[in-house]
Design an enzyme around this catalytic site. Structure first.
Site, mmCIF file in Angstrom:
data_model
loop_
_atom_site.group_PDB
_atom_site.id
_atom_site.type_symbol
_atom_site.label_atom_id
_atom_site.label_comp_id
_atom_site.label_asym_id
_atom_site.label_seq_id
_atom_site.Cartn_x
_atom_site.Cartn_y
_atom_site.Cartn_z
ATOM 1 N N ASP A 189 4.248 9.348 -11.168
ATOM 2 C CA ASP A 189 5.673 9.472 -11.508
ATOM 3 C C ASP A 189 6.027 10.732 -12.328
ATOM 4 O OD1 ASP A 189 6.615 7.344 -10.064
ATOM 5 O OD2 ASP A 189 6.554 5.924 -11.723
ATOM 6 N N ASP A 199 0.875 -1.169 0.000
ATOM 7 C CA ASP A 199 0.000 0.000 0.000
ATOM 8 C C ASP A 199 0.909 1.216 0.000
ATOM 9 O OD1 ASP A 199 -2.884 0.606 -0.031
ATOM 10 O OD2 ASP A 199 -2.320 1.948 1.599
#
Ligand code: ITT
Length: 207
Positions: free
Chosen positions: A160, A74
């Site tokens: 990202d 997670d």
């Protein structure tokens, strides 16, 4: 020769690609592999308030279905000016079923009131390993950086392209998989996991 079996309790193929490079010594499997096509990947409601709770929920649920040692991840992006948000809500930030471009826009909208302050942030990953016998084990890793005001590069996944890595001096979207895997939050958590596995093989090292 294949190493010990490890089931990746995730449906995020970006994570899977990274785990394949980071944990190559394991015989990795996950719900999208053909041999598990007959089993439905469990839907886990990630309603925990911490990464630990959600990682535990995923590990327990996947183990229930697949009955093999599992590793759940997670993770999320924590922005200091937003008191750690999106954090555990990173996958849903801004609303359900948004494109990544829309999710980035939701983050930029929240940061708009702070145009002159650095948008410092970090990625955090918490893993839960569960083999069905021992108590679940947790591992954690972080990597520091800041949120960019426009996307840079097309590598990686999720946040990202809008995360500038302080260690790499460029966005994760501009970084090669090898570069990201040297310094990422996931790589740091993998290191902690591997250290623990080694300590099991060499019990003297635990003292
Ligand atoms: P699983 O629960 O099946 O693993 P998920 O995508 O829902 O898949 P999380 O609940 O852990 O995973 O949510 C984490 C969110 O943060 C998700 O939207 C990711 O895309 C994002 N995220 C996590 N690590 C990331 C990374 O290395 N680079 C970019 N985004 C990342």
């Amino acid at each position: 020769m294949a190493g010990p079996a490890l089931f990746l309790a995730t449906v995020n193929l970006g994570k899977v690609a990274e785990f394949q490079k980071l944990l190559g010594q394991f015989a990795l499997s996950h719900p999208k592999r053909p041999e598990f096509a007959h089993l439905k990947a469990p839907h886990v409601v990630e309603d925990g308030t911490t990464y630990f709770e959600n990682a535990l929920k995923k590990a327990m649920r996947y183990h229930e279905v697949y009955r093999v040692p599992v590793l759940a991840d997670d993770s999320g992006l924590e922005v200091d000016l937003l008191k750690g948000e999106p954090g555990v809500n990173s996958a849903y930030y801004g609303g359900d079923n948004l494109s990544w471009a829309d999710r980035w826009s939701a983050l930029w909208a929240a940061l708009r009131p702070f145009p002159h302050e650095p948008w410092t942030a970090r990625f955090r990953a918490v893993f839960c390993y569960y083999d069905g016998q021992s108590v679940p084990k947790f591992f954690e890793g972080t990597t520091e950086g800041k949120v960019l005001s426009s996307a840079k590069g097309g590598e990686g996944f999720g946040y990202d392209p809008i995360f500038w890595s302080a260690l790499l001096g460029k966005s994760f979207g501009e970084a090669s998989a090898e570069d990201k895997n040297r310094i990422s939050h996931r790589a740091a958590a993998v290191q902690a996991f591997l250290k623990w596995r080694e300590s099991l093989d060499h019990p003297d090292a635990r003292r």
